[in-house]
Design an enzyme around this catalytic site. Structure first.
Site, PDB file in Angstrom:
ATOM      1  N   ARG A 190     -16.565 -13.765  39.083  1.00  0.00           N
ATOM      2  CA  ARG A 190     -17.913 -14.356  38.967  1.00  0.00           C
ATOM      3  C   ARG A 190     -18.880 -13.964  40.090  1.00  0.00           C
ATOM      4  NH1 ARG A 190     -19.100 -19.082  38.869  1.00  0.00           N
ATOM      5  NH2 ARG A 190     -20.573 -18.987  37.154  1.00  0.00           N
ATOM      6  N   TYR A 215     -22.043 -12.064  38.422  1.00  0.00           N
ATOM      7  CA  TYR A 215     -23.239 -12.915  38.291  1.00  0.00           C
ATOM      8  C   TYR A 215     -23.872 -13.224  39.650  1.00  0.00           C
ATOM      9  CZ  TYR A 215     -20.566 -14.319  34.049  1.00  0.00           C
ATOM     10  OH  TYR A 215     -19.813 -14.369  32.909  1.00  0.00           O
ATOM     11  N   PRO A 224     -17.421 -27.722  24.552  1.00  0.00           N
ATOM     12  CA  PRO A 224     -17.532 -27.514  26.000  1.00  0.00           C
ATOM     13  C   PRO A 224     -16.362 -26.693  26.533  1.00  0.00           C
ATOM     14  CG  PRO A 224     -16.734 -29.727  25.546  1.00  0.00           C
ATOM     15  CD  PRO A 224     -17.012 -29.097  24.207  1.00  0.00           C
ATOM     16  N   GLY A 225     -16.644 -25.844  27.500  1.00  0.00           N
ATOM     17  CA  GLY A 225     -15.592 -25.069  28.159  1.00  0.00           C
ATOM     18  C   GLY A 225     -15.658 -25.344  29.651  1.00  0.00           C
ATOM     19  N   ARG A 226     -16.707 -24.785  30.274  1.00  0.00           N
ATOM     20  CA  ARG A 226     -16.888 -24.927  31.722  1.00  0.00           C
ATOM     21  C   ARG A 226     -16.888 -26.389  32.172  1.00  0.00           C
ATOM     22  NH1 ARG A 226     -19.733 -21.040  34.672  1.00  0.00           N
ATOM     23  NH2 ARG A 226     -20.622 -20.343  32.703  1.00  0.00           N
ATOM     24  N   CYS A 232     -11.299  -1.447  46.396  1.00  0.00           N
ATOM     25  CA  CYS A 232     -12.233  -0.421  46.893  1.00  0.00           C
ATOM     26  C   CYS A 232     -13.544  -0.424  46.130  1.00  0.00           C
ATOM     27  CB  CYS A 232     -11.644   0.976  46.766  1.00  0.00           C
ATOM     28  SG  CYS A 232      -9.886   0.996  46.705  1.00  0.00           S
ATOM     29  N   GLU A 233     -14.317  -1.486  46.274  1.00  0.00           N
ATOM     30  CA  GLU A 233     -15.640  -1.605  45.676  1.00  0.00           C
ATOM     31  C   GLU A 233     -16.449  -2.479  46.617  1.00  0.00           C
ATOM     32  OE1 GLU A 233     -16.669  -0.568  42.535  1.00  0.00           O
ATOM     33  OE2 GLU A 233     -14.717   0.082  41.782  1.00  0.00           O
ATOM     34  N   TYR A 279     -13.665 -19.593  33.725  1.00  0.00           N
ATOM     35  CA  TYR A 279     -14.047 -18.188  33.841  1.00  0.00           C
ATOM     36  C   TYR A 279     -13.519 -17.574  35.137  1.00  0.00           C
ATOM     37  CZ  TYR A 279     -16.872 -19.899  30.043  1.00  0.00           C
ATOM     38  OH  TYR A 279     -17.266 -20.496  28.869  1.00  0.00           O
TER      39      TYR A 279
HETATM   40  C1  LIG Z   1     -18.523 -19.647  25.658  1.00  0.00           C
HETATM   41  C2  LIG Z   1     -18.751 -20.510  24.494  1.00  0.00           C
HETATM   42  C3  LIG Z   1     -18.617 -21.903  24.601  1.00  0.00           C
HETATM   43  C4  LIG Z   1     -18.310 -22.588  25.908  1.00  0.00           C
HETATM   44  O1  LIG Z   1     -19.348 -22.440  26.827  1.00  0.00           O
HETATM   45  P1  LIG Z   1     -19.350 -23.281  28.188  1.00  0.00           P
HETATM   46  O2  LIG Z   1     -20.585 -22.856  28.861  1.00  0.00           O
HETATM   47  O3  LIG Z   1     -18.127 -22.902  28.929  1.00  0.00           O
HETATM   48  O4  LIG Z   1     -19.357 -24.728  27.821  1.00  0.00           O
HETATM   49  C5  LIG Z   1     -18.811 -22.662  23.471  1.00  0.00           C
HETATM   50  N1  LIG Z   1     -19.116 -22.098  22.274  1.00  0.00           N
HETATM   51  C6  LIG Z   1     -19.262 -20.758  22.137  1.00  0.00           C
HETATM   52  C7  LIG Z   1     -19.580 -20.216  20.815  1.00  0.00           C
HETATM   53  C8  LIG Z   1     -19.077 -19.929  23.231  1.00  0.00           C
HETATM   54  O5  LIG Z   1     -19.233 -18.609  23.085  1.00  0.00           O
END
Ligand SMILES: *Cc1c(COP(=O)(O)O)cnc(C)c1O
Length: 423
Positions: A318, A322, A280-282, A349-350, A378
């Site tokens: 973001r 997106y 997990p990241g986000r 300037c965008e 992110y």
């Molecule tokens: C970006 C990424 C993650 C994390 O994704 P989240 O949506 O932030 O949880 C995990 N594994 C891989 C291989 C990724 O590219």
């Protein structure tokens, strides 16, 4: 109506926004704006909650450093027992600097260079996730030249629709990531010829900001079938890696809890009898952070209100790439002020440089502070120096204390690599 983001880590006391027990206005009095502010307790609680949800099975969490690669953030997760998923030489360097030992690192990337593979092997990271047959052959060759055996997982593209933004969907057959099941089988079956590779795992990551469990259930199902076929053929994998991608609330998305996530996939995971890896990241970081910005000007063009603020797409990309939604709310609420609908825009300037469009917000004047919510993932990692803007400072709050974990870039920092070569 102006919406306030529901959070127990960012709350109002006497109409003033706090991160944990520290007033946001007090922090930026010292650091200036724009500044990222993170709640350390959010990071810790989110990690512990995730970890506990899968307590019944052997598992490891590898925090996906690309979501927020500040050394202090990586270190916070390492101290909780996390590993780190890195996507490049630079992230590998960051993970090691933050104190990770190589066995706590897995190396991802759809396009690793020869040098990145070599670095991974030199450091002896836990595993390298390969995304093509050519890459597997190259890893074998490099490992042979180093007289070592590489631990490798194959990233399989399970061809499921994660129903997320097309830019962050990665598990459809048309995406560039991984290989399809047939190719994966063929590569795994090459095990006996690949003397310098030991296949240790199977891996997937189907996208990001996924707000329903069903794509995960479907993908885990598909991958576990593959895992079982391999097992029958005598290719015993020790890792089953289901990646990251768990969605969070930005606006009014209906998301799922990690408990619901666990309930949905645990039965299949249990039947595999191997170590489960999560990345997990986000989920661990997005709602741990805000970006604080100051209002520079207010104006009206063609009956449209604009708040020109000192944060831009260079600080938080973001919304521009997106069309992502982030709550924006005042650092000090004043109920006597009326509400307006405005575009919140930066100085770059965008026309794509905006943080919000047509947003209901408290009428602001020059000098007012605004908080852009859900900016812990992110955010800073995508910041750039376009328009020769200095990247923001980052602050970590822990209870009633805060520390600067990255200072605002200096002008000299912007020129550093050029001054060296200027004749
Ligand atoms: C970006 C990424 C993650 C994390 O994704 P989240 O949506 O932030 O949880 C995990 N594994 C891989 C291989 C990724 O590219």
């Amino acid at each position: 109506m102006m919406q306030l983001f529901p959070s127990t880590y960012f709350t109002y006391k006497n109409n003033k926004l706090y991160c944990e027990e520290v007033a946001v206005a007090e922090i930026v009095k010292q650091t200036g704006t724009p500044t990222y502010i993170y709640s350390k307790n959010y990071f810790e609680d989110a990690y512990k909650e995730f970890d506990a949800a899968f307590g019944e099975i052997p598992h490891i969490i590898f925090y996906a450093a690309k979501a927020n690669f500040n050394l202090s953030v990586i270190k916070t997760f390492l101290q909780l027992g996390s590993g780190v998923d890195v996507n490049s030489e630079g992230e590998l360097y960051r993970a090691l600097k933050a104190g990770a030992n190589a066995k706590e690192i897995i190396l991802t990337s759809v396009g690793k260079t020869r040098n990145e593979i070599k670095l991974g092997l030199e450091h002896d990271v836990l595993m390298i996730k390969a995304e093509s047959e050519e890459e597997v052959i190259l890893i074998n060759e490099i490992a042979a030249s180093m007289n070592t055996v590489a631990r490798v997982a194959i990233r399989v593209n399970p061809d499921v629709d994660a129903k997320t933004h097309p830019y962050i969907s990665t598990g459809l057959s048309e995406n560039k990531f991984g290989v399809n099941s047939e190719t994966a089988l063929r590569i795994f079956r090459m095990q006996s010829e690949l003397k310098n590779i030991r296949f240790t795992g199977i891996d997937m990551h189907i996208g990001s900001q996924i707000t329903s469990v069903s794509p995960f259930v479907e993908a885990v199902e598909k991958l576990s079938n593959l895992f079982m076929i391999l097992k029958k053929e005598g290719i015993e994998l020790i890792h089953f890696d289901i990646g990251g991608g768990i969605g969070i609330q930005y606006k009014d998305e209906k998301t799922f809890s990690v408990k619901e996530f666990a309930r949905a996939i645990l039965p299949t995971l249990k039947s595999l009898n191997c170590k489960i890896i999560f990345e997990p990241g986000r989920y661990l970081t997005a709602n741990a952070g805000i970006l604080v910005t100051e209002v520079l000007y207010t104006k009206k063009n063609q009956n449209k209100n604009f708040l020109v603020v000192d944060a831009a797409m260079t600080d938080l990309l973001r919304p521009s790439i997106y069309g992502a939604y982030h709550h924006i709310q005042p650092v000090e609420i004043d109920k006597t002020k009326k509400e307006i609908v405005a575009d919140v825009v930066g100085p770059v300037c965008e026309s794509g440089d905006f943080l919000a469009k047509e947003r209901a917000i408290q009428k602001s004047v020059h000098g007012d502070l605004l908080a852009v919510m859900s900016a812990g993932a992110y955010g800073m990692v995508m910041a750039s120096n376009y328009n020769a803007r200095r990247r923001p400072a980052e602050i970590l709050v822990d209870g009633n204390k805060f520390s600067v974990i990255r200072s605002r870039e200096t002008l000299d920092h912007l020129l550093f690599d050029e001054v060296k070569v200027l004749k």
